[in-house]
Design an enzyme around this catalytic site. Structure first.
Site, short mmCIF file in Angstrom:
data_model
loop_
_atom_site.label_atom_id
_atom_site.label_comp_id
_atom_site.label_asym_id
_atom_site.label_seq_id
_atom_site.Cartn_x
_atom_site.Cartn_y
_atom_site.Cartn_z
CE1 TYR A 76 -3.93 -2.08 0.03
CE2 TYR A 76 -2.85 -3.27 1.82
CZ TYR A 76 -3.86 -3.17 0.87
OH TYR A 76 -4.78 -4.18 0.75
CG ASN A 128 -10.33 2.09 -0.95
OD1 ASN A 128 -10.78 0.95 -0.83
ND2 ASN A 128 -9.03 2.33 -1.05
CG HIS A 158 -12.99 -7.79 -1.67
ND1 HIS A 158 -12.87 -7.35 -2.97
CD2 HIS A 158 -11.94 -7.24 -1.00
CE1 HIS A 158 -11.79 -6.57 -3.08
NE2 HIS A 158 -11.22 -6.50 -1.89
CG ASP A 164 -28.52 -3.75 -0.51
OD1 ASP A 164 -28.33 -3.94 -1.73
OD2 ASP A 164 -29.00 -4.61 0.25
CG HIS A 183 -10.23 -0.91 -4.83
ND1 HIS A 183 -10.65 -1.18 -3.55
CD2 HIS A 183 -11.31 -1.05 -5.63
CE1 HIS A 183 -11.92 -1.49 -3.57
NE2 HIS A 183 -12.36 -1.42 -4.82
NE ARG A 235 -6.53 -8.79 -1.33
CZ ARG A 235 -6.67 -8.44 -0.04
NH1 ARG A 235 -7.53 -7.52 0.31
NH2 ARG A 235 -5.92 -9.00 0.89
C1 DQA Z 1 -8.02 -1.93 -1.05
C2 DQA Z 1 -8.02 -3.36 -1.63
C3 DQA Z 1 -8.80 -4.29 -0.74
O1 DQA Z 1 -8.81 -5.60 -1.28
C4 DQA Z 1 -8.18 -4.35 0.64
O2 DQA Z 1 -8.95 -5.15 1.50
C5 DQA Z 1 -7.97 -2.99 1.23
C6 DQA Z 1 -7.52 -1.91 0.37
C7 DQA Z 1 -7.12 -0.98 -1.88
O3 DQA Z 1 -7.26 0.22 -1.71
O4 DQA Z 1 -6.30 -1.46 -2.66
O5 DQA Z 1 -8.08 -2.81 2.43
O6 DQA Z 1 -9.34 -1.43 -1.11
#
Ligand code: DQA
Length: 153
Positions: free
Chosen positions: A22, A73, A79, A86, A99, A110
């Site tokens: 990240y 996000n 997922h 909803d 994301h 994912r």
């Molecule tokens: C995320 C991707 C998701 O699969 C993951 O659970 C996250 C971050 C992303 O920003 O890449 O927490 O949303």
């Protein structure tokens, strides 16, 4: 135009959380980036983060009548959460899913995004830039504060 940017669980730990996945910039840096992107696009922005599904649902509901569009996000709830899907459908505001990572190129679990089913676009794998793209897209499509066509001054 007012855009609500909603971030889900563990995004508050950016910089600490799996930095190889990240990145090393923290959540405060993301907020600065989002504010700059909104200023560039000529829209106002409010941000919200929660680690709790119901709180995210409440935040989406609170957007009704207060915001013109949503950038979301939902992090891991992407997922799993029919409740977030909803809620997005319930308020029916234009929404873009963002994301940081490319969710289509990671673990198979994912690859499904419930929230994405209520969003006009999904922008994934572009890091912080994804938020700028989402804000720009919504501003270009829905921002009516600037007159369209010729201007008279
Ligand atoms: C995320 C991707 C998701 O699969 C993951 O659970 C996250 C971050 C992303 O920003 O890449 O927490 O949303």
């Amino acid at each position: 135009m007012k855009i609500f940017v909603i971030n889900g669980p563990s995004l508050n730990l950016l910089g600490i959380r799996e930095p190889d996945v990240y990145g090393r910039e923290d959540y405060a840096a993301l907020l600065r980036f989002i504010r700059e992107a909104a200023a560039e696009a000529g829209v106002s922005v409010e941000t919200f983060q929660s680690n709790h599904e119901g709180t995210l649902v409440d935040a989406i509901h609170s957007a009704y009548g207060r915001f013109d569009a949503i950038v979301i996000n939902p992090a891991a709830y992407t997922h799993t959460s029919v409740a977030i899907l909803d809620a997005l459908r319930a308020v029916a505001l234009p929404a873009v899913e963002v994301h940081l990572t490319d969710i289509s190129a990671r673990e198979p679990f994912r690859r499904v995004s419930y929230a994405g089913m209520a969003c006009e676009r999904t922008i994934a794998g572009r890091g912080f830039e994804g938020y700028r793209e989402a804000i720009r897209y919504l501003a270009e499509k829905y921002n009516e504060t600037e007159p369209k066509g010729g201007t008279e001054r």
